[in-house]
Structures are given as structure tokens and as C-alpha cells.
Design an enzyme around this catalytic site. Structure first.
Site, short mmCIF file in Angstrom:
data_model
loop_
_atom_site.label_atom_id
_atom_site.label_comp_id
_atom_site.label_asym_id
_atom_site.label_seq_id
_atom_site.Cartn_x
_atom_site.Cartn_y
_atom_site.Cartn_z
N LYS A 84 0.83 -1.21 0.00
CA LYS A 84 0.00 0.00 0.00
C LYS A 84 0.86 1.27 0.00
O LYS A 84 0.63 2.19 -0.76
CB LYS A 84 -0.90 -0.02 1.24
CG LYS A 84 -1.56 1.33 1.54
CD LYS A 84 -2.32 1.27 2.85
CE LYS A 84 -2.96 2.60 3.17
NZ LYS A 84 -2.14 3.41 4.08
N ARG A 102 -5.42 10.74 2.35
CA ARG A 102 -4.12 11.24 2.79
C ARG A 102 -3.09 11.20 1.68
O ARG A 102 -2.26 12.08 1.55
CB ARG A 102 -3.63 10.33 3.91
CG ARG A 102 -3.37 11.09 5.14
CD ARG A 102 -2.32 10.51 6.00
NE ARG A 102 -1.22 11.42 6.02
CZ ARG A 102 -1.25 12.60 6.59
NH1 ARG A 102 -2.31 13.05 7.16
NH2 ARG A 102 -0.20 13.38 6.56
N ASP A 135 -5.77 8.69 8.41
CA ASP A 135 -5.83 8.01 9.71
C ASP A 135 -5.84 8.98 10.89
O ASP A 135 -5.22 10.02 10.84
CB ASP A 135 -4.54 7.17 9.87
CG ASP A 135 -4.83 5.71 9.65
OD1 ASP A 135 -6.01 5.36 9.59
OD2 ASP A 135 -3.88 4.94 9.52
N ASP A 158 4.24 0.73 11.86
CA ASP A 158 2.99 0.09 11.43
C ASP A 158 2.80 -1.31 12.00
O ASP A 158 1.69 -1.83 11.99
CB ASP A 158 2.94 0.01 9.89
CG ASP A 158 2.54 1.34 9.27
OD1 ASP A 158 2.05 2.21 10.01
OD2 ASP A 158 2.71 1.51 8.06
N MET A 205 6.65 7.25 17.37
CA MET A 205 6.35 8.20 16.30
C MET A 205 4.94 8.80 16.33
O MET A 205 4.74 9.91 15.88
CB MET A 205 6.63 7.54 14.94
CG MET A 205 8.14 7.43 14.71
SD MET A 205 8.61 6.22 13.49
CE MET A 205 8.51 7.18 12.00
#
EC number: 2.5.1.7
Length: 435
Positions: A23, A98, A122, A320, A342
Site C-alpha cells: 500500500k 491522505r 488516519d 505500522d 512516532m
């Protein structure tokens, strides 16, 4: 209409699963088609909302888009409709995505101007876009933000190569600035550049199109501007976040799973982090085989202190996958401190895991300590809502390992990042249905 997954958990799964295209690579690569009027063919494109929205947006701008197969498209950006960027349609479509920020660099480079609505995406804390804009300004772009219509308008009729030290190693920021710099006059040097495999893929693709980028894979990129770029073909890497999610899924549900065609050399430290949690995995060709395990034990540091797993810019561990690691640790033997540096609200989904019976101490918005249950106690199924893509899949993994029925609402968030996830889990023997 409510979209939700209903899951009957507690069943071991078995079989093979192939990760989708990446992605995070797709959003960069698809934006790069705007840099040339020639045809570009891209394969292994994931069929997910964020990516499909961007493909649709490219079509609305005037790019000729042709679908050759399930995962392969051609793009030809001969003529771009400049008026479209001032339209309400662009504002609603671009603002809800985004990744739409990624079209700014290529548009600046090729047409000398761009406008972009304030992007969405997000809810994981403040994701700043300053890095992108500061980079464009260094190259000579001039900005004005119009608070009345919510657009950033950029004029870049004369981009000049320069030395840029990024304030953070932002992946999308680096990609955007690279795309703006490939057609600028002179030489651009980007220090503290992100060096993720996805960004390396973008740079290699641009070089095949005729760009002159050196230092690929390091944090110091040198870009010698060229006057035009041509067409090319590109195949995207498998999604490393999916691969990590499937490793976690296998461990948590005690399943025997083979993950196909993983491009192992591009996974960095991901396999090692899961090994530190005690998960056995072996490389067979380019597949990862995970045997069914009743137990996995978290390693400690050499002095016996509790293991900490933290995210860091590549080649560090990707943020992630921290929510996946956190969930997998619930059923491990031992304890681990998860430190999410982060983003400040990515750990807030642990309240749902506590409701399911997990033992987790949320120390602050960035840190959580997980005390493993060692599969002595099964989680219990509950109803819950997915706050963001990665937390959504973490909750899905928890639900598949839990006893009884779980319902996950707001699955649109999961489907922004994972294609046909219910069908692919069904093929492994999961009891999951869409309601």
C-alpha cells in the site's frame, strides 16, 4: 448501512496466503505517473480503498487509465486538466485521501504549479505535512494557504536544485521532494532522507524513466535534474505490513501458515523482531513457513531485563507493526515493553484488548507493557470498533484467537489497507463473515 465483521474465534488456521502489493509503495508509484506523458505499466497493485481512490483521482485529472488485469494498470498522463484542481470534486476527493499529498511533487515538477486541499486519512496523532512543504520551498516553490477555501496553492515555475536537510526522515516527504527534484534545474542533495524499500523502489523506477538519482538505499540522495522523463514498467513489492500481520496471526492462533513470495531481503528486521517474541519461522525459497506453536516465549535482554520493542526510521522496526507485536505478545510467555515513538495515539486501542482479558499496562500515550498469558487463558470475544488500519487488523487477530463471538465495526478502516481480508482468511479456515 453498518459494515462489520463477525468472527467466531479460537480455531487454528492452516494453508497458504499471498501478501498483496505494498500500500505505502503504491501511493508513491501511482503519483509518479504524472511526471511523464508517456505510458507507464504498474503491476501488483493492491485492490484497496486508498489506492483505488488515488487511481480514480488520476483519471479525474485527465490521466488515461486502462486496467489490464486484476492488479495491473497502464497510465498515460498526456494531458492534465489544470482547472480540475480548483473544483469542488477535487476538494472532496483529494481532501478525503491522505495519499493525495503525493501528487504535489510531480505536478510541481512537470507543470510548475499545484493546489491541494488539506488532506485527511488516519487518526493517529498529528501527522505533519511541513516536511513536504519545507522541501518544496527550498527548491524554490512559493506557497499560500487560503483558509477560506482550505486549499494550499503552490507556484513552482522555476525549481532549482539545492541542499536539503530534512527535519524528519519522512517517507512520503522524501518521496514527494524526490519527485519534484528529478525535473528541477541542477543538483539536489537530500540528507536525512527516508530509505525504506518503498522509497528505493520509487527511485529505481524514476531512474528507469531517465532520472539521475544516486545514493539509493542510504539517507543521502543526490539527484541530478533532467529535462524530461519517459515511460517504464514497474512491479510493486509485497506489503511487509501484511507479511508481519500474517506472522502474528499464525502465532496467536497456533496455526501452520505459509506466506508466499515475501521478498525476504526487503523485510529488514521484521522477521527478527517476531523471533524475539519466540515465534518460529523458517525461510523456504522466498516463502516464510510458520509451524503451529502451542507456546512462544519472549526473549529478555542479556542482563535479564524486560525486552523493549520500539519503532524507528528504516532500517529500524516499522511503527505500522507495533500494534501487531503488542497483540501477539498477549499470548506469549514473558513480558515486553512496547514503545511507540512516532505517533501519540496509536496505543489507545488497548482498552478493547483489556476488555477481552489481556494483561496490559498503558504507561502513557507512547508506551505499554504487555504481560503475556502464555495461552493459559484464552481471550474472550467482544464487540469493538476499529480506530485505524493497523489497530483494526490487530483487533481482528485478537478476535480470531479469542473464545466465542467478536464483532468488529468500522471495518472500512481495515479495508483501507488490506484487500479482501475476509475472503483470504476464509481460505485459511477462519470463521469470519461480513454483516
Amino acid at each position: 448501512m453498518v459494515n462489520a465483521f463477525e468472527i467466531q474465534g479460537g480455531k487454528p488456521l492452516k494453508g497458504e496466503i499471498t501478501p498483496q502489493g505494498a500500500k505505502n509503495e503504491a501511493l508513491q508509484i501511482l503519483s509518479a505517473v504524472l511526471l511523464t506523458e508517456e505510458k507507464i505499466t504498474i503491476s501488483n497493485i493492491p485492490d484497496i480503498k486508498d489506492v483505488n481512490k488515488l487511481i480514480e483521482l488520476l483519471g479525474d485529472m485527465g490521466v488515461i487509465v486502462e486496467k489490464l488485469s486484476e492488479d495491473t494498470y497502464t497510465f498515460e498522463a498526456k494531458e492534465i486538466d489544470q482547472d480540475f484542481f480548483q473544483s469542488d470534486a477535487f476538494k472532496s476527493k483529494g481532501g478525503g485521501l491522505r495519499g493525495s499529498i503525493m501528487i504535489v511533487g510531480p505536478l510541481l515538477a512537470r507543470f510548475g504549479k499545484a493546489s491541494i486541499p488539506k488532506p485527511g486519512g488516519d487518526k493517529i496523532g498529528r501527522r505533519r505535512l511541513d516536511t513536504h512543504f519545507l522541501g518544496f520551498e527550498k527548491l524554490g516553490a512559493q506557497f499560500n494557504y487560503n483558509p477560506e477555501d482550505g486549499f494550499f496553492n503552490v507556484d513552482a515555475s522555476n525549481l532549482q536544485g539545492t541542499y536539503i536537510l530534512l527535519d524528519e526522515a519522512s517517507v512520503t516527504g522524501t518521496a514527494n521532494i524526490v519527485m519534484a527534484a528529478v525535473l528541477a534545474k541542477g543538483i539536489t542533495t537530500i540528507y536525512n532522507a527516508a530509505c525504506e524499500p518503498y522509497l528505493q523502489q520509487l527511485c529505481k523506477m524514476l531512474n528507469r524513466m531517465g532520472a539521475k538519482i544516486s545514493g539509493i538505499g542510504s539517507n543521502l540522495l543526490t539527484i541530478e535534474g533532467v529535462t524530461r522523463l519517459g515511460g517504464t514498467e514497474h512491479r510493486m513489492l509485497p506489503d511487509m505490513i501484511e507479511i508481519g500481520s500474517f506472522i502474528g496471526l499464525a502465532a496467536m492462533t497456533g496455526s501452520e501458515i505459509t506466506i508466499k513470495n515475501v521478498h525476504y531481503n526487503e523485510l529488514g528486521m521484521i522477521p527478527d523482531v517476531f523471533r524475539r517474541l519466540g515465534i518460529k519461522l523458517e525461510l523456504r525459497g522466498d516463502d516464510i513457513y510458520i509451524p503451529a506453536q502451542d507456546h512462544y516465549e519472549i526473549e529478555t535482554f542479556i542482563d535479564g531485563s524486560i525486552m523493549t520493542i520500539a519503532d524507528a526510521p528504516w532500517p529500524g522496526f516499522t511503527p505500522d507493526l507495533l500494534s501487531i507485536v503488542l497483540v501477539v505478545a498477549i499470548q506469549a510467555k514473558g513480558s515486553v515493553l512496547i514503545h511507540q515513538k512516532m505517533f501519540e495515539s496509536r496505543l489507545f486501542f488497548v482498552d478493547k484488548l483489556l476488555d477481552m482479558g489481556a494483561q496490559i499496562i498503558l504507561c502513557d500515550p507512547h508506551r505499554a507493557t504487555v504481560i503475556g498469558l502464555d495461552k493459559q487463558v484464552q481471550l474472550r470475544g467482544i464487540s469493538m470498533t476499529s480506530p485505524d488500519i493497523r489497530a483494526g487488523v490487530s483487533l481482528l487477530i485478537a478476535a480470531l484467537s479469542a473464545q466465542g463471538k467478536s464483532t468488529i465495526y468500522n471495518i472500512e478502516q481495515i479495508e483501507r489497507g488490506y484487500q479482501h481480508i475476509d475472503k483470504r482468511l476464509l481460505a485459511l479456515g477462519a470463521d469470519i463473515k461480513r454483516i
